[in-house]
Design an enzyme around this catalytic site. Structure first.
Site, short mmCIF file in Angstrom:
data_model
loop_
_atom_site.label_atom_id
_atom_site.label_comp_id
_atom_site.label_asym_id
_atom_site.label_seq_id
_atom_site.Cartn_x
_atom_site.Cartn_y
_atom_site.Cartn_z
N CYS A 298 -4.80 2.55 -3.50
CA CYS A 298 -3.48 3.00 -3.01
C CYS A 298 -2.40 1.97 -3.31
O CYS A 298 -1.50 1.71 -2.48
CB CYS A 298 -3.51 3.32 -1.52
SG CYS A 298 -4.61 4.67 -1.11
N ASP B 288 3.16 -4.21 8.06
CA ASP B 288 1.94 -3.44 7.88
C ASP B 288 0.78 -4.38 8.20
O ASP B 288 0.45 -5.27 7.40
CB ASP B 288 1.88 -2.92 6.44
CG ASP B 288 0.57 -2.21 6.13
OD1 ASP B 288 -0.39 -2.32 6.92
OD2 ASP B 288 0.51 -1.53 5.08
N LYS C 11 -10.03 -0.40 11.17
CA LYS C 11 -10.21 -1.61 10.36
C LYS C 11 -10.51 -2.83 11.24
O LYS C 11 -10.65 -3.93 10.75
CB LYS C 11 -8.97 -1.86 9.52
CG LYS C 11 -8.77 -0.78 8.44
CD LYS C 11 -7.77 -1.20 7.44
CE LYS C 11 -7.14 -0.06 6.68
NZ LYS C 11 -7.98 0.49 5.62
N GLN D 128 -4.51 -4.83 7.31
CA GLN D 128 -5.58 -5.72 6.83
C GLN D 128 -5.65 -7.02 7.60
O GLN D 128 -6.55 -7.82 7.35
CB GLN D 128 -5.38 -6.00 5.33
CG GLN D 128 -5.56 -4.80 4.44
CD GLN D 128 -6.98 -4.23 4.46
OE1 GLN D 128 -7.93 -4.89 4.88
NE2 GLN D 128 -7.13 -3.00 4.00
N HIS E 109 0.87 -1.18 0.00
CA HIS E 109 0.00 0.00 0.00
C HIS E 109 0.91 1.24 0.00
O HIS E 109 2.02 1.19 0.54
CB HIS E 109 -0.83 -0.06 1.29
CG HIS E 109 -1.87 0.99 1.43
ND1 HIS E 109 -1.59 2.26 1.86
CD2 HIS E 109 -3.21 0.96 1.24
CE1 HIS E 109 -2.70 2.97 1.91
NE2 HIS E 109 -3.71 2.20 1.54
N1 C6P Z 1 -6.35 0.71 3.10
C1 C6P Z 1 -8.25 0.32 1.70
O1 C6P Z 1 -9.37 0.57 1.28
P1 C6P Z 1 -4.75 4.06 7.32
O2 C6P Z 1 -5.35 4.89 6.24
O3 C6P Z 1 -3.51 4.69 7.91
O4 C6P Z 1 -5.75 3.64 8.35
O5 C6P Z 1 -4.32 2.67 6.62
C2 C6P Z 1 -3.45 2.71 5.51
C3 C6P Z 1 -3.25 1.34 4.98
C4 C6P Z 1 -2.01 0.75 5.09
N2 C6P Z 1 -1.78 -0.49 4.67
C5 C6P Z 1 -2.74 -1.25 4.13
C6 C6P Z 1 -2.43 -2.64 3.70
C7 C6P Z 1 -4.03 -0.71 3.97
O6 C6P Z 1 -4.97 -1.46 3.43
C8 C6P Z 1 -4.28 0.62 4.39
C9 C6P Z 1 -5.62 1.24 4.16
C10 C6P Z 1 -7.67 1.17 2.79
O7 C6P Z 1 -7.61 -0.62 1.25
C11 C6P Z 1 -7.72 2.63 2.42
S1 C6P Z 1 -6.71 2.99 1.04
#
Ligand code: C6P
Length: 412
Positions: free
Chosen positions: A368, A202, A228, A205, A122
């Site tokens: 992203c 990371d 999440k 998910q 991401h």
């Molecule tokens: N993915 C999706 O719809 P934040 O925005 O900081 O809470 O998370 C960022 C992020 C980082 N790593 C992974 C693997 C992610 O999936 C995400 C967030 C959302 O897939 C929004 S783009």
């Protein structure tokens, strides 16, 4: 798979509404999960009863707020089996946690050093490392993704040549938000440590979708987001092994993170305060603790089985739709609770807009993951992501909606 479905859905007030005259089918939990009543109540309770600043006041409300905030830290530590609550730093989310580590390491890296990521990252676990590489002169490399549809996962054989003693940081996603790939995180951490690199997972998910044990994984750093995992937005966690955190310079400075200050200089507190300058996000941290309680009460193994069962079923049913291209791993064991797909002649945004008319919330676009999309020759995908409140019936509604869309755009 035996979660008490009716009760689970009853816990989520938002699910009981109509969208465009149809019952809401929420299949966008990878973007953000819905919140159970207990999490909403924790927020209301805090603001109605305990609201006060933490670590500063000596009055009753401040002490209650401090206890609840620090209690949440201990709760999160238990949720991920951290050795010490001091290893839990509250952040705004995954993105902020990774930025904190990347900026801190940028100060220690030098030309010749290597930062290793993967091609499925991401942007939040890619751009901060690009910046760290630019700032330090280190080189950024990527573990390739295998297969025309990324069905082969990470090229683990390539690690033999990529993971050299020059690698100082290996940052990778546990579960891909676009592919649904579950990476072998424990193996990747072990191999990173074998060459003296720190591992940064990371966990955005994966955190809310099954058991998560930082010590069993052998992780050095893990970043994740509360929203999440049924918690609020605006709160997340950076886990770091105590010894590594103690060696890390703070990224932000100010009140709350210092032991003493003169007009010339300041001395830092140890972790976690060292990394939490200013008034923290007290209410959301407390509600994150409530989210941990909620997920543990349901059973995290069961949540994992449920999500993966729905994704496998969805993949099977979607495969029968003409002209659909399904991205990501084919084998059930390597795929999490989401399915990404594309149609040659229908843009992902059109798919999402049409499905919305049927009350179905999907996500469409590059998620992203722009470099990965380019590699796969796609402008974007449509993604259905499943969570503990979704049902098999909702998959049938999704399939019916997609068939309508394909027909509208002139497909078979
Ligand atoms: N993915 C999706 O719809 P934040 O925005 O900081 O809470 O998370 C960022 C992020 C980082 N790593 C992974 C693997 C992610 O999936 C995400 C967030 C959302 O897939 C929004 S783009």
């Amino acid at each position: 798979m035996s979660l008490p479905w009716k009760n689970v859905r009853a816990d989520f007030p938002i699910l009981h509404q109509q969208v465009h005259g149809k019952p809401l089918v929420y299949l966008d939990s990878a973007a953000t999960a819905q919140k159970p009543r207990t999490v909403i109540d924790a927020l209301v309770h805090y603001y109605e009863r305990d609201n006060s600043n933490v670590h500063r006041g000596l009055h009753a409300l401040s002490m209650r707020a401090t206890d609840a905030y620090e209690g949440a830290r201990t709760r999160v530590a238990k949720f991920i089996n951290a050795a010490d609550p001091a290893e839990i730093i509250f952040t705004r989310g995954t993105t902020e946690g990774i930025n904190l580590v990347a900026r801190s390491y940028a100060a220690t890296l030098k030309p010749g050093d290597v930062i290793l990521c993967t091609e499925m990252e991401h942007h939040s676990n890619l751009v901060p490392w690009q910046q760290a590489a630019k700032a330090s002169g280190a080189t950024l490399r990527y573990v390739p993704v295998l297969g025309a549809d990324a069905e082969g996962g990470l090229d683990l054989a390539a690690l033999d040549t990529l993971l050299t003693p020059h690698v100082k940081v290996f940052a990778f996603t546990h579960i891909s938000n676009t592919l649904g790939t579950i990476n072998p995180a424990a193996e990747l951490c072990r191999r990173a440590r074998a060459v003296g690199a720190v591992s940064v997972i990371d966990g955005a998910q994966s955190i809310g979708h099954g058991p998560f044990d930082v010590r069993a994984l052998g992780a050095d750093f893990v970043a994740f987001s509360g929203h999440k995992m049924c918690g609020p937005t605006g709160i997340g966690v950076l886990y770091g092994r105590r010894a590594l955190l103690d060696a890390l310079a703070p990224d932000e400075t100010g009140g709350g993170m210092v032991v003493s200050v003169t007009y010339e200089e300041a001395k830092w507190k140890p972790s976690p305060e060292r990394f939490e300058a200013g008034t923290p996000n007290i209410a959301d941290a407390i509600a994150l603790g409530a989210a941990c309680d909620y997920l543990d009460a349901l059973g995290r193994d069961q949540i994992a089985q449920h999500d993966r069962h729905l994704a496998a079923l969805a993949r099977e049913k979607l495969s029968a739709i003409p002209d659909i291209r399904i991205i990501g791993p084919r084998a059930g064991g390597e795929r999490s609770g989401l399915v990404s797909f594309a149609f040659a002649d229908v843009h992902a945004h059109d798919v999402v807009t049409f499905a919305d008319e049927d009350g179905i919330a999907l996500r469409g676009g590059h998620h992203c993951n722009q470099p990965l999309m380019r590699k796969l020759g796609l402008t974007g995908t449509t993604r259905a992501s499943f969570y503990l409140y979704n049902t098999e019936e909702e998959i049938d509604l999704l399939v019916a909606s997609l068939r309508r869309i394909v027909k509208f755009f002139g497909g078979s």
